[in-house]
Design a protein around this motif. Sequence first.
Motif, mmCIF file in Angstrom:
data_model
loop_
_atom_site.group_PDB
_atom_site.id
_atom_site.type_symbol
_atom_site.label_atom_id
_atom_site.label_comp_id
_atom_site.label_asym_id
_atom_site.label_seq_id
_atom_site.Cartn_x
_atom_site.Cartn_y
_atom_site.Cartn_z
ATOM 1 N N ALA A 159 0.935 -1.464 -0.108
ATOM 2 C CA ALA A 159 0.101 0.241 -0.260
ATOM 3 C C ALA A 159 0.712 1.313 -0.119
ATOM 4 N N GLY A 160 1.905 1.247 0.995
ATOM 5 C CA GLY A 160 2.982 2.221 0.790
ATOM 6 C C GLY A 160 3.612 2.722 -0.377
ATOM 7 N N TRP A 161 3.935 1.493 -1.099
ATOM 8 C CA TRP A 161 4.628 1.483 -2.363
ATOM 9 C C TRP A 161 3.850 1.994 -3.391
ATOM 10 N N CYS A 162 2.637 1.586 -3.399
ATOM 11 C CA CYS A 162 1.677 2.195 -4.742
ATOM 12 C C CYS A 162 1.376 3.758 -4.429
ATOM 13 N N LEU A 163 1.331 4.059 -3.071
ATOM 14 C CA LEU A 163 1.119 5.585 -2.827
ATOM 15 C C LEU A 163 2.236 6.281 -3.046
ATOM 16 N N GLN A 164 3.403 5.693 -2.705
ATOM 17 C CA GLN A 164 4.776 6.622 -2.907
ATOM 18 C C GLN A 164 5.043 6.782 -4.582
ATOM 19 N N MET A 165 4.684 5.385 -5.148
ATOM 20 C CA MET A 165 4.990 5.536 -6.539
ATOM 21 C C MET A 165 3.889 6.042 -7.448
ATOM 22 N N GLY A 166 2.665 6.568 -6.877
ATOM 23 C CA GLY A 166 1.858 7.135 -7.406
ATOM 24 C C GLY A 166 0.967 6.259 -8.333
ATOM 25 N N ARG A 167 0.883 4.913 -8.079
ATOM 26 C CA ARG A 167 0.190 3.825 -8.843
ATOM 27 C C ARG A 167 -1.201 3.489 -8.281
ATOM 28 N N ASP A 168 -2.167 3.091 -9.046
ATOM 29 C CA ASP A 168 -3.403 2.514 -8.584
ATOM 30 C C ASP A 168 -2.915 1.062 -8.090
#
Length: 189
Positions: A159-168
């Motif tokens: 979840a943090g990776w998606c948020l920080q990478m700007g991915r859905d």
Amino acid sequence: MKISTMLLVAGAVFALCYFVDKGFAKAFRSKAQHRSGLAVRANKRYGVFGVVLTALGVMGIAGGRDRVLLFCGIFAAVLGIACAVYYLSFGIFYDGESFLISKLGKRDREYVYKDIQGQKLYLIQGGSIVVELHMADGTAVSLQSSMDGVFPFLDTAFAGWCLQMGRDPRSCDFHDPSKSLWFPTVEDN
């Protein structure tokens, strides 16, 4: 008499490990990730096995009229202390933004979730799965499925990776926790 002495020594060793763990946490773990209460730790079996072996070793040393019993007691005590120290010293502490890797004798390393480049999966004997996270600085973090708190950490990391990478998260076709896949697979070079 021997049973009461054995129980007394075992109780003292358990109490000592408990107080060392609490004191160690208060003295050396003062960052936000430490205080979050979220952690991946080695399985408690290491700590319990270490305490039991240490107690058996101390009993062997105390009753060491025979050289073999004395040397076996020393070996068991050293091995028990090593298992207990490993349990007390290793940990991954995390919150919603970053995580710390703590190991004995090394400084805590802090990573943000976008530092995760990908993962590799390994199946080891006994059915345990190892998820190896490859980081941007070239290091790898190995997580065994038998560790306490590993799956909530991987879910938070994704979840943090998606948020920080700007991915859905829905656009990540590689993500399938039922198959132990949280991040893109890293290919061997």
